[in-house]
Design a protein around this motif. Structure first.
Motif, PDB file in Angstrom:
ATOM      1  N   THR A 411      21.215  -2.903   1.134  1.00  0.00           N
ATOM      2  CA  THR A 411      21.777  -1.735   0.092  1.00  0.00           C
ATOM      3  C   THR A 411      22.311  -0.700   0.581  1.00  0.00           C
ATOM      4  OG1 THR A 411      20.018  -2.701  -1.792  1.00  0.00           O
ATOM      5  CG2 THR A 411      21.036  -0.519  -1.950  1.00  0.00           C
ATOM      6  N   ALA A 412      23.588  -0.278   0.113  1.00  0.00           N
ATOM      7  CA  ALA A 412      24.307   0.847   0.530  1.00  0.00           C
ATOM      8  C   ALA A 412      23.948   1.939  -0.341  1.00  0.00           C
ATOM      9  CB  ALA A 412      25.585   0.901   0.708  1.00  0.00           C
ATOM     10  N   VAL A 413      23.349   3.179   0.002  1.00  0.00           N
ATOM     11  CA  VAL A 413      23.429   4.095  -0.752  1.00  0.00           C
ATOM     12  C   VAL A 413      24.185   5.438  -0.747  1.00  0.00           C
ATOM     13  CG1 VAL A 413      21.477   5.971  -1.703  1.00  0.00           C
ATOM     14  CG2 VAL A 413      20.634   3.704  -0.913  1.00  0.00           C
ATOM     15  N   ASN A 414      24.955   5.558  -1.832  1.00  0.00           N
ATOM     16  CA  ASN A 414      26.030   6.883  -1.770  1.00  0.00           C
ATOM     17  C   ASN A 414      27.136   6.072  -0.656  1.00  0.00           C
ATOM     18  OD1 ASN A 414      24.622   8.041  -3.995  1.00  0.00           O
ATOM     19  ND2 ASN A 414      23.567   9.209  -2.321  1.00  0.00           N
ATOM     20  N   GLY A 415      27.271   5.198  -0.531  1.00  0.00           N
ATOM     21  CA  GLY A 415      28.157   4.663   0.232  1.00  0.00           C
ATOM     22  C   GLY A 415      28.709   3.272  -0.043  1.00  0.00           C
ATOM     23  N   VAL A 416      29.569   2.484   0.519  1.00  0.00           N
ATOM     24  CA  VAL A 416      29.566   1.012   0.067  1.00  0.00           C
ATOM     25  C   VAL A 416      29.834   0.095   1.475  1.00  0.00           C
ATOM     26  CG1 VAL A 416      32.150   1.032  -0.058  1.00  0.00           C
ATOM     27  CG2 VAL A 416      30.827  -0.203  -1.489  1.00  0.00           C
ATOM     28  N   ILE A 417      29.307  -1.056   1.578  1.00  0.00           N
ATOM     29  CA  ILE A 417      29.244  -2.007   2.711  1.00  0.00           C
ATOM     30  C   ILE A 417      28.876  -1.206   4.117  1.00  0.00           C
ATOM     31  CG2 ILE A 417      30.022  -4.245   3.432  1.00  0.00           C
ATOM     32  CD1 ILE A 417      32.225  -4.041   1.134  1.00  0.00           C
ATOM     33  N   SER A 418      28.077  -0.149   3.972  1.00  0.00           N
ATOM     34  CA  SER A 418      28.272   0.764   5.087  1.00  0.00           C
ATOM     35  C   SER A 418      27.137  -0.051   6.145  1.00  0.00           C
ATOM     36  CB  SER A 418      27.455   1.988   4.767  1.00  0.00           C
ATOM     37  OG  SER A 418      26.399   2.094   3.726  1.00  0.00           O
ATOM     38  N   PHE A 419      26.363  -0.814   5.703  1.00  0.00           N
ATOM     39  CA  PHE A 419      25.239  -1.410   6.408  1.00  0.00           C
ATOM     40  C   PHE A 419      25.742  -2.431   7.511  1.00  0.00           C
ATOM     41  CE2 PHE A 419      25.335  -3.174   1.926  1.00  0.00           C
ATOM     42  CZ  PHE A 419      26.021  -4.191   2.136  1.00  0.00           C
ATOM     43  N   VAL A 420      27.175  -2.806   7.228  1.00  0.00           N
ATOM     44  CA  VAL A 420      27.573  -3.949   8.208  1.00  0.00           C
ATOM     45  C   VAL A 420      28.027  -3.158   9.575  1.00  0.00           C
ATOM     46  CG1 VAL A 420      28.462  -5.639   6.410  1.00  0.00           C
ATOM     47  CG2 VAL A 420      29.917  -3.944   7.480  1.00  0.00           C
ATOM     48  N   LEU A 425      20.871  -2.611  12.168  1.00  0.00           N
ATOM     49  CA  LEU A 425      20.361  -3.263  10.683  1.00  0.00           C
ATOM     50  C   LEU A 425      20.552  -4.924  10.708  1.00  0.00           C
ATOM     51  CD1 LEU A 425      21.330  -0.715   8.158  1.00  0.00           C
ATOM     52  CD2 LEU A 425      19.278  -0.953   8.891  1.00  0.00           C
ATOM     53  N   PRO A 426      19.354  -5.381  10.190  1.00  0.00           N
ATOM     54  CA  PRO A 426      19.896  -7.022  10.177  1.00  0.00           C
ATOM     55  C   PRO A 426      20.698  -7.204   8.617  1.00  0.00           C
ATOM     56  CG  PRO A 426      17.416  -6.285   9.220  1.00  0.00           C
ATOM     57  CD  PRO A 426      18.130  -4.949   9.837  1.00  0.00           C
ATOM     58  N   PHE A 427      21.142  -8.263   9.049  1.00  0.00           N
ATOM     59  CA  PHE A 427      22.107  -8.754   7.859  1.00  0.00           C
ATOM     60  C   PHE A 427      21.920  -9.898   7.408  1.00  0.00           C
ATOM     61  CE2 PHE A 427      25.796 -10.446   6.103  1.00  0.00           C
ATOM     62  CZ  PHE A 427      26.572  -9.643   5.430  1.00  0.00           C
ATOM     63  N   GLY A 428      21.656 -10.120   5.862  1.00  0.00           N
ATOM     64  CA  GLY A 428      21.579 -11.450   5.549  1.00  0.00           C
ATOM     65  C   GLY A 428      20.832 -11.427   4.127  1.00  0.00           C
ATOM     66  N   GLY A 429      20.793 -12.523   3.274  1.00  0.00           N
ATOM     67  CA  GLY A 429      20.571 -12.528   1.898  1.00  0.00           C
ATOM     68  C   GLY A 429      19.166 -13.247   1.761  1.00  0.00           C
ATOM     69  N   VAL A 430      18.964 -13.315   0.293  1.00  0.00           N
ATOM     70  CA  VAL A 430      17.794 -14.038  -0.245  1.00  0.00           C
ATOM     71  C   VAL A 430      18.443 -14.931  -1.237  1.00  0.00           C
ATOM     72  CG1 VAL A 430      15.976 -12.456   0.249  1.00  0.00           C
ATOM     73  CG2 VAL A 430      17.502 -12.024  -2.103  1.00  0.00           C
ATOM     74  N   GLY A 431      17.590 -15.783  -1.807  1.00  0.00           N
ATOM     75  CA  GLY A 431      17.982 -16.665  -2.729  1.00  0.00           C
ATOM     76  C   GLY A 431      19.406 -17.642  -2.452  1.00  0.00           C
ATOM     77  N   ASP A 432      20.366 -17.499  -3.406  1.00  0.00           N
ATOM     78  CA  ASP A 432      21.416 -18.509  -3.062  1.00  0.00           C
ATOM     79  C   ASP A 432      22.661 -17.860  -2.010  1.00  0.00           C
ATOM     80  OD1 ASP A 432      20.854 -20.572  -4.727  1.00  0.00           O
ATOM     81  OD2 ASP A 432      22.174 -19.899  -6.380  1.00  0.00           O
ATOM     82  N   SER A 433      22.078 -16.728  -1.597  1.00  0.00           N
ATOM     83  CA  SER A 433      22.847 -16.056  -0.301  1.00  0.00           C
ATOM     84  C   SER A 433      22.338 -16.431   0.816  1.00  0.00           C
ATOM     85  CB  SER A 433      22.964 -14.372  -0.694  1.00  0.00           C
ATOM     86  OG  SER A 433      23.254 -14.035  -1.743  1.00  0.00           O
TER      87      SER A 433
END
Ligand code: NAD
Length: 499
Positions: A411-420, A425-433
Motif C-alpha cells: 500500500t502506498a500512503v499519500n503517494g502512488v505505486i511508491s513501494f516499487v 520492500l517486498p513486492f507481491g500479492g494475495v488471492g488472485d494476484s
C-alpha cells in the motif's frame, strides 16, 4: 524449419525484430548450460558475485538510452517511461547484489535451553536454475525483479520474455554476457506460451512467473507435475482511497498517474477510486482536469503510447460499455476514447460495483470513481475483489491504519505505486494476484532454500535421544519442561489481552 517470431511496433505495426523460436530441445540445452553456470556461480563468494552484478549495473546504466529504445519500439511506451523502469531495475539490481550476503549468509541462532549443548546456524542456499517467465508491460523492470534477486542469491536464470518484447529479453541476456562471456548465467529462450510451458517442465528448480492470473494457474499446474516451486506475480484491480482530510489535489494527481501512465497497462495501476462524500465532487473535478491534459498518440507530446497487446483494446471497450449501459457516466472519455490501438483517458463515475469495469482487471487508461459515506465503506468496497496486489490511501490522519486494513501486498500512503521504487520492500500479492515475493530480503530468500545446521558443541547434560535413556533423565526432562513452560498453563481460562 525453425519457427520465427516477429516482434512488432504496436504503434505502427512495423517489424522491429525477427527471432528464432526455441524448440523443446533448445530449451533443455539452455537449462543444461545454466546448470553448469550455476555450479560455477555458487562456488564464488557473495563479494565476488556482487562485483559481477555491479559491472552489469554499469553496462545497463551506460546503455540505458539504447535499451529504452528497444522498450519503446516493442511496447510503444514513451522513451522517458522506458528509462524510468530501467533506472528502477538498476536500483534493484544494485540493492540485491549489495544485500545478498547480509540477508542470506550463515548466521548463528539461539539453540534454546533444552538444546544448550548445540550450536545452531542457518543460511540460505541457492536453488540452482530459475526459470523466469515475464510479461510485456514493464519488460525490463518486472522480470528483473526476479532475475536480479535470483542471480544475487547465487542462481543461474533462463528467461522466457513475453512474445511481444522478445528483443528486450535478448538485449538483457546479451548485456550480461558482455561482463561474463564464458558463463551462461542469464539466457533468454524465445517463444510463445508453449515455450513458457516447456520451460516449466524442464529440469529447473523454481519458476518465477509474472503475467495474468489465468496463465499463472497453468504455470502452477505444469509445475505441480514435478513439484517445482513457483512464485506467481499476477494481475490486480488496485483501489485508491481518498479520506475526507486528504490533500485532494495530491490525491487527484496520484490517481491520474496511477490510472493512466503506461496507458493503464500497469499491474499495480489504479483501477478503482473510493472517495469520501465530503471531498468527492472536488476530487472528480481535479481528476477530470488532469485527465484532459493527458493524451495517447505517437506525437512528441503524447504521454501515453498505444495498447501493446491488440486484444486488450476490446477488453477496455467492453468495460466502458458495460459501465455506461448500467447507469455509469463518463466524465472524461467514454466509448469514443477508443481510437484503434490508442485509448484516451477515461474517468467513469456512478458505476455499479458489479460492473465488469469494477470487478475485472481492465489494463487500460480508465478509472472508476465511487462516492463513499466513510472510510469503513471504502475499505469494504476496496477489499471486495478476489485480487490483492497493491493499493493506495490518501489521508492526513489515518494513512497507516487504513493501509493495514486493505487486503493487498503493498500500500502506498499519500503517494502512488511508491513501494516499487524501494528495493528493501517486498513486492507481491494475495488471492488472485498470486503469492511469493520479489524485491527486498523476502525476494532474495524466495530463490533459496533455508539450510539449518545443529552442531553438537559438548555432550548433553541430559542424554535424551538414545536407547540408553534412563528413568532419571526422563524425570529431569519432565521437570525441566515444567519449569520452563508450566507457568503458561496456569493462565489457561483467563481472557487474553492481545493489544
Ligand atoms: P500472460 O499471462 O498472457 O503472459 C505472461 C507470460 O506467460 C508470457 O511470457 C507468455 O508467453 C507466458 N505464457 C503464456 N502461456 C503460458 C503457459 N501455458 N505456460 C507458461 N508460460 C506461458 O500475461 P501478459 O499479457 O504478458 O501480462 C499482463 C498481465 O501481467 C496482467 O494481468 C498484469 O496485471 C500482469 N502483471 C503482473 C505483475 C506483477 O508483478 N504482479 C507485473 C506485470 C504484469
Amino acid at each position: 524449419m525453425t519457427d520465427k517470431l516477429e516482434s512488432l511496433n504496436p504503434a505502427t505495426g512495423d517489424v522491429v525484430g525477427v527471432h528464432a523460436v526455441d524448440d523443446p530441445a533448445s530449451v533443455d540445452a539452455a537449462v543444461a548450460r545454466a546448470r553448469h553456470a550455476a555450479r560455477w556461480w555458487t562456488s564464488g563468494t557473495f563479494d565476488e558475485r556482487r562485483q559481477v552484478l555491479d559491472q552489469w549495473s554499469g553496462v545497463l546504466t551506460r546503455r540505458m538510452a539504447q535499451l529504452a529504445d528497444v522498450v519503446h519500439q516493442e511496447t510503444g511506451k514513451p522513451h522517458g517511461d522506458a528509462q524510468l523502469e530501467i533506472g528502477l531495475a538498476i536500483e534493484h539490481l544494485s540493492w540485491a547484489a549489495a544485500h545478498a550476503g547480509k540477508v542470506l549468509g550463515r548466521r548463528r541462532v539461539p539453540s534454546g535451553l533444552l538444546m544448550a549443548n548445540q550450536a545452531a546456524t542457518v543460511e540460505y542456499l541457492p536453488l540452482g536454475v530459475i526459470g523466469v517467465i515475464g510479461p510485456w508491460n514493464y519488460p525490463v523492470f518486472t522480470p528483473m525483479g526476479s532475475i536480479a534477486y535470483a542471480l544475487a542469491a547465487g542462481n543461474a536464470v533462463v528467461f522466457k520474455p513475453s512474445e511481444l518484447t522478445t528483443g528486450v529479453g535478448v538485449w538483457l541476456a546479451d548485456s550480461l554476457s558482455e561482463v561474463l562471456p564464458d558463463q551462461a548465467l542469464l539466457q533468454t529462450v524465445v517463444g510463445y506460451g508453449e515455450t513458457g510451458a516447456t520451460l516449466c517442465r524442464a529440469d529447473i528448480d523454481k519458476v518465477a512467473f509474472t503475467g495474468s492470473t489465468a496463465t499463472g494457474r497453468k504455470v502452477m499446474a505444469a509445475c505441480a507435475e514435478s513439484l517445482t516451486p513457483v512464485v506467481i506475480e499476477a494481475g490486480g484491480k488496485d483501489a485508491l482511497l481518498v479520506d475526507e482530510d486528504a490533500d485532494v489535489l495530491a490525491a487527484a494527481d496520484a490517481a491520474a498517474w496511477g490510472a493512466f501512465s503506461n496507458a493503464g497497462q500497469t499491474c499495480t495501476g489504479v483501477e478503482r477510486v473510493y472517495v469520501h462524500e465530503r471531498v468527492h465532487d472536488r476530487f472528480v473535478e481535479e481528476l477530470a482536469r488532469r485527465a484532459r491534459r493527458v493524451h495517447a498518440g505517437t506525437d512528441a507530446d503524447a504521454q501515453l503510447g498505444p495498447m501493446t497487446l491488440p486484444g486488450q483494446v476490446d477488453v477496455v471497450r467492453r468495460h466502458i460499455d458495460d459501465a455506461l449501459s448500467r447507469g455509469g457516466r463518463a466524465v472524461v472519455g467514454g466509448p469514443e476514447a477508443v481510437e484503434g490501438r490508442f485509448i484516451q483517458p477515461t474517468v467513469l463515475v456512478d458505476v455499479p460495483e458489479d460492473s465488469t469495469a469494477v470487478t475485472e482487471e481492465t489494463f487500460g487508461p480508465t478509472v472508476t470513481v465511487a462516492r463513499v459515506r466513510d472510510m469503513d465503506e471504502a475499505v469494504r468496497l476496496a477489499n471486495g475483489t478476489s485480487y490483492g496486489l497493491g493499493s493506495t490511501v490518501f489521508s492526513r490522519s489515518r494513512g497507516p491504519e487504513l493501509a493495514r486494513r486493505l487486503r493487498s501486498g503493498m500500500t502506498a500512503v499519500n503517494g502512488v505505486i511508491s513501494f516499487v521504487g524501494i528495493p528493501s520492500l517486498p513486492f507481491g500479492g494475495v488471492g488472485d494476484s498470486g503469492f511469493g515475493r520479489v524485491h527486498g530480503p523476502d525476494g532474495l530468500k524466495e530463490f533459496t532454500y533455508a539450510k539449518a545446521v545443529a552442531r553438537q558443541r559438548m555432550r548433553p547434560l541430559l542424554a535424551l535421544t538414545t536407547f540408553d535413556r534412563t528413568p532419571k533423565a526422563d524425570a529431569s526432562f519432565a521437570a525441566l519442561v515444567t519449569a520452563l513452560h508450566g507457568r503458561a498453563s496456569q493462565l489457561v481460562g483467563r481472557p487474553l489481552d492481545l493489544r
